[in-house]
Design a protein around this motif. Structure first.
Motif, PDB file in Angstrom:
ATOM      1  N   ALA A  51     -68.557 -55.765  10.960  1.00  9.76           N
ATOM      2  CA  ALA A  51     -68.693 -55.386  12.369  1.00  9.76           C
ATOM      3  C   ALA A  51     -69.216 -56.544  13.215  1.00  9.76           C
ATOM      4  CB  ALA A  51     -69.625 -54.183  12.489  1.00  9.76           C
ATOM      5  N   GLY A  52     -70.231 -57.244  12.694  1.00 11.08           N
ATOM      6  CA  GLY A  52     -70.773 -58.382  13.433  1.00 11.08           C
ATOM      7  C   GLY A  52     -69.776 -59.504  13.572  1.00 11.08           C
ATOM      8  N   ARG A  53     -68.973 -59.721  12.549  1.00 14.52           N
ATOM      9  CA  ARG A  53     -67.981 -60.779  12.602  1.00 14.52           C
ATOM     10  C   ARG A  53     -66.863 -60.448  13.583  1.00 14.52           C
ATOM     11  NH1 ARG A  53     -67.262 -62.750   6.286  1.00 14.52           N
ATOM     12  NH2 ARG A  53     -69.437 -63.344   5.965  1.00 14.52           N
ATOM     13  N   VAL A  54     -66.486 -59.170  13.621  1.00 12.63           N
ATOM     14  CA  VAL A  54     -65.462 -58.755  14.576  1.00 12.63           C
ATOM     15  C   VAL A  54     -65.918 -59.030  15.997  1.00 12.63           C
ATOM     16  CG1 VAL A  54     -64.223 -56.780  15.520  1.00 12.63           C
ATOM     17  CG2 VAL A  54     -64.480 -57.007  13.049  1.00 12.63           C
ATOM     18  N   GLU A  55     -67.178 -58.710  16.277  1.00 13.10           N
ATOM     19  CA  GLU A  55     -67.716 -58.954  17.613  1.00 13.10           C
ATOM     20  C   GLU A  55     -67.652 -60.439  17.960  1.00 13.10           C
ATOM     21  OE1 GLU A  55     -71.905 -58.297  20.085  1.00 13.10           O
ATOM     22  OE2 GLU A  55     -71.630 -57.452  18.086  1.00 13.10           O
ATOM     23  N   LYS A  56     -67.845 -61.284  16.936  1.00 15.57           N
ATOM     24  CA  LYS A  56     -67.849 -62.728  17.164  1.00 15.57           C
ATOM     25  C   LYS A  56     -66.466 -63.250  17.518  1.00 15.57           C
ATOM     26  CE  LYS A  56     -69.494 -67.026  15.068  1.00 15.57           C
ATOM     27  NZ  LYS A  56     -70.139 -67.632  13.893  1.00 15.57           N
ATOM     28  N   VAL A  57     -65.420 -62.641  16.951  1.00 13.90           N
ATOM     29  CA  VAL A  57     -64.067 -63.164  17.174  1.00 13.90           C
ATOM     30  C   VAL A  57     -63.262 -62.361  18.186  1.00 13.90           C
ATOM     31  CG1 VAL A  57     -63.997 -64.028  14.820  1.00 13.90           C
ATOM     32  CG2 VAL A  57     -63.019 -61.801  15.312  1.00 13.90           C
ATOM     33  N   SER A  58     -63.766 -61.210  18.613  1.00 10.74           N
ATOM     34  CA  SER A  58     -62.969 -60.331  19.466  1.00 10.74           C
ATOM     35  C   SER A  58     -62.601 -60.967  20.794  1.00 10.74           C
ATOM     36  CB  SER A  58     -63.727 -59.011  19.714  1.00 10.74           C
ATOM     37  OG  SER A  58     -64.971 -59.279  20.341  1.00 10.74           O
ATOM     38  N   GLY A  59     -63.490 -61.826  21.327  1.00  9.08           N
ATOM     39  CA  GLY A  59     -63.192 -62.452  22.618  1.00  9.08           C
ATOM     40  C   GLY A  59     -62.530 -63.810  22.494  1.00  9.08           C
ATOM     41  N   LEU A  60     -62.130 -64.183  21.278  1.00 10.91           N
ATOM     42  CA  LEU A  60     -61.543 -65.502  21.067  1.00 10.91           C
ATOM     43  C   LEU A  60     -60.146 -65.573  21.643  1.00 10.91           C
ATOM     44  CD1 LEU A  60     -61.976 -68.266  19.624  1.00 10.91           C
ATOM     45  CD2 LEU A  60     -60.749 -67.273  17.688  1.00 10.91           C
ATOM     46  N   THR A  61     -59.896 -66.559  22.475  1.00  7.78           N
ATOM     47  CA  THR A  61     -58.562 -66.816  23.010  1.00  7.78           C
ATOM     48  C   THR A  61     -58.174 -68.242  22.664  1.00  7.78           C
ATOM     49  OG1 THR A  61     -59.398 -67.615  25.138  1.00  7.78           O
ATOM     50  CG2 THR A  61     -58.980 -65.233  24.934  1.00  7.78           C
ATOM     51  N   ILE A  62     -56.879 -68.525  22.724  1.00  6.30           N
ATOM     52  CA  ILE A  62     -56.428 -69.880  22.405  1.00  6.30           C
ATOM     53  C   ILE A  62     -57.025 -70.906  23.367  1.00  6.30           C
ATOM     54  CG2 ILE A  62     -54.399 -71.384  22.324  1.00  6.30           C
ATOM     55  CD1 ILE A  62     -52.868 -69.116  21.058  1.00  6.30           C
ATOM     56  N   PRO A  63     -57.053 -70.659  24.709  1.00  2.96           N
ATOM     57  CA  PRO A  63     -57.712 -71.628  25.595  1.00  2.96           C
ATOM     58  C   PRO A  63     -59.177 -71.858  25.244  1.00  2.96           C
ATOM     59  CG  PRO A  63     -56.356 -70.135  26.877  1.00  2.96           C
ATOM     60  CD  PRO A  63     -56.388 -69.589  25.477  1.00  2.96           C
ATOM     61  N   ALA A  64     -59.900 -70.773  24.897  1.00  2.00           N
ATOM     62  CA  ALA A  64     -61.316 -70.918  24.538  1.00  2.00           C
ATOM     63  C   ALA A  64     -61.469 -71.713  23.252  1.00  2.00           C
ATOM     64  CB  ALA A  64     -61.954 -69.539  24.390  1.00  2.00           C
ATOM     65  N   MET A  65     -60.563 -71.466  22.298  1.00  2.00           N
ATOM     66  CA  MET A  65     -60.611 -72.195  21.046  1.00  2.00           C
ATOM     67  C   MET A  65     -60.349 -73.683  21.275  1.00  2.00           C
ATOM     68  SD  MET A  65     -58.259 -73.664  18.760  1.00  2.00           S
ATOM     69  CE  MET A  65     -56.777 -72.735  19.121  1.00  2.00           C
TER      70      MET A  65
END
Length: 442
Positions: free
Chosen positions: A146-160
């Motif tokens: 659950a904690g890991r999902v929260e960490k990656v849920s807002g990840l976008t290619i521009p942000a990466m």
């Protein structure tokens, strides 16, 4: 009991040293250390009392983990100085764009192929998410998902992509962020381009800069070679720990998934060989040269820790250009990993799909899955965590349940060894193919 175990361990370390001294063959000695480590680990688990295993491993880990730390110590200086030194010797900075495009293209294409192979193996072995029982460790792992999902849920290619650009290069040199390696590459490349610009304006100044950087590069490479000579001993100790702590009951319970995973990994190694042959590289000669590096990747389960070996093998054994070798090794440690970001998430996505009423082998789903896996492999470096995060990103993107990520945690270390070796080999293949395409052999 602990003392006798350590005496035997010390004698075997000396034996490895004698073998290495007499043969001067790193690959052969690493293979002997790997097999000897497995044998010792199995014997230790079977015959040593429980009270003696942990103290014994604490001392053995001093050798294994100590070697890994030495490699981690030289990763950032090696990447920074090697790329800076190589670029200062380039005739034109435009070559960097061609090298980067070629390396990343090969990594992404092979990741897409790896995803397709993972899907095929899931079908061939008829793997499903049904019947998997969550044990104590698996339930604990699901709590962490659950904690890991929260960490990656807002990840976008521009942000990466933005995370790759260093805002404090000195902090990145400490490896503070998951993207630190790529950030250091970018910083070193920009410094190298600046040195080329200075050399065009003042040739004498450019020569002095190049000589200073080249001297520092030779010093770092001498340190790297000193550490690499310790590989047989590090692999031996790491394999003892792996074989001693393996949960054989978990392996038996999830044996089919393990077999399917390694079948996919082996097939991907074959694909790497075919790609090398296509670009006029002898696959058998290639694999003979890279065996020590793959052996360490297998035992350490760390693409980043294998970076020094990766770069050294590409330059001294495969004859790849120094710039290409550094770019391929560093990008391959964080982008387009064939095993962790290709095979594993694809297999899980196919296994989970039927639980939500999706036909996992329909053309539309398969095409979408391969595309998502390939694109997501660019973003794994932005979040860290290897295969687990790769699986979370892919399953989240496809709106699939994440429970299976936790259910397979008990056999993760065993499969992760093969995946890491495949990841490292993918980066070396990308470097070798790029070297053939651009004809940049030194």
């Amino acid at each position: 009991m602990v003392i006798s175990n350590l005496i035997i361990f010390s004698v075997l370390l000396v034996l490895l040293g004698v073998i290495y001294t007499r043969t001067q063959k790193l690959g052969t000695t690493v293979l002997i250390g790997l097999l000897l480590g497995i044998l010792c680990g199995v014997l230790l688990q079977q015959f040593a009392p429980e009270s003696a295993i942990k103290p014994t491993l604490d001392w053995i880990n001093l050798v294994g983990n100590g070697y890994v730390r030495l490699l981690q110590m030289i990763v950032m200086p090696l990447v920074f100085v090697s790329i800076l030194s190589a670029i200062t010797r380039l005739n034109q900075a435009s070559a960097l764009g061609k090298i980067s495009l070629s390396v990343i293209s090969v990594l992404l294409i092979t990741t897409a192929i790896a995803a397709a192979i993972g899907i095929a193996m899931t079908y061939a072995f008829n793997l499903t998410a049904e019947g998997l029982v969550a044990g104590e460790r698996e339930l604990a792992a699901q709590m962490n998902v659950a904690g890991r999902v929260e960490k990656v849920s807002g990840l976008t290619i521009p942000a990466m992509l933005l995370s790759f650009i260093p805002k404090n290069p000195f902090l990145e040199l400490t490896g503070a962020n998951p993207t630190s390696i790529i950030s250091v590459v970018i910083f070193a490349a920009l410094l190298g381009i600046a040195s080329l610009s200075l050399a065009r304006e003042d040739h004498a100044l450019g020569e002095r800069i190049a000589q200073g950087v080249d001297t520092l590069n030779k010093l770092i490479m001498r340190l790297v070679r000193m550490v690499i000579r310790l590989t047989p001993y590090g692999v031996f100790a790491l394999m003892i720990k792996m074989a001693t702590t393996a949960k054989w009951a978990d392996i038996v319970n999830l044996g089919t998934f393990i077999v399917a995973s390694y079948a996919a990994i082996c097939l991907m190694f074959v694909v790497h060989g075919l790609l090398l042959a296509l670009f006029r590289v002898n696959p058998l000669a290639y694999f003979k040269k890279v065996l020590p590096t793959l052996s360490f990747a297998f035992t350490s389960r760390s693409s980043a820790a294998t970076l020094p070996l990766n770069i050294e093998t590409q330059t001294s054994q495969l004859g790849n250009n120094n710039v290409i070798a550094n770019f391929a090794a560093t990008f391959g440690a964080t982008i387009g990993q064939n095993g962790c970001a290709g095979i594993y998430p694809a297999m899980l996505a196919v296994m989970v799909a039927p639980t939500v009423g999706i036909d996992p082998f329909s053309f539309g789903y398969l095409a979408t899955l391969i595309l998502v896996v390939t694109i997501s492999s660019l973003g794994i470096a932005g979040v860290g965590g290897g295969a687990t995060f790769a699986a979370i990103v892919v399953l989240s993107t496809l709106n699939l349940p994440l429970a299976l990520v936790g259910l397979l945690i008990s056999i993760e270390p065993l499969i992760d060894m093969g995946r890491t070796a495949l990841n490292v080999n993918g980066s070396m293949v990308a470097g070798t193919i790029t070297n053939q395409l651009l004809d940049k052999k030194e």
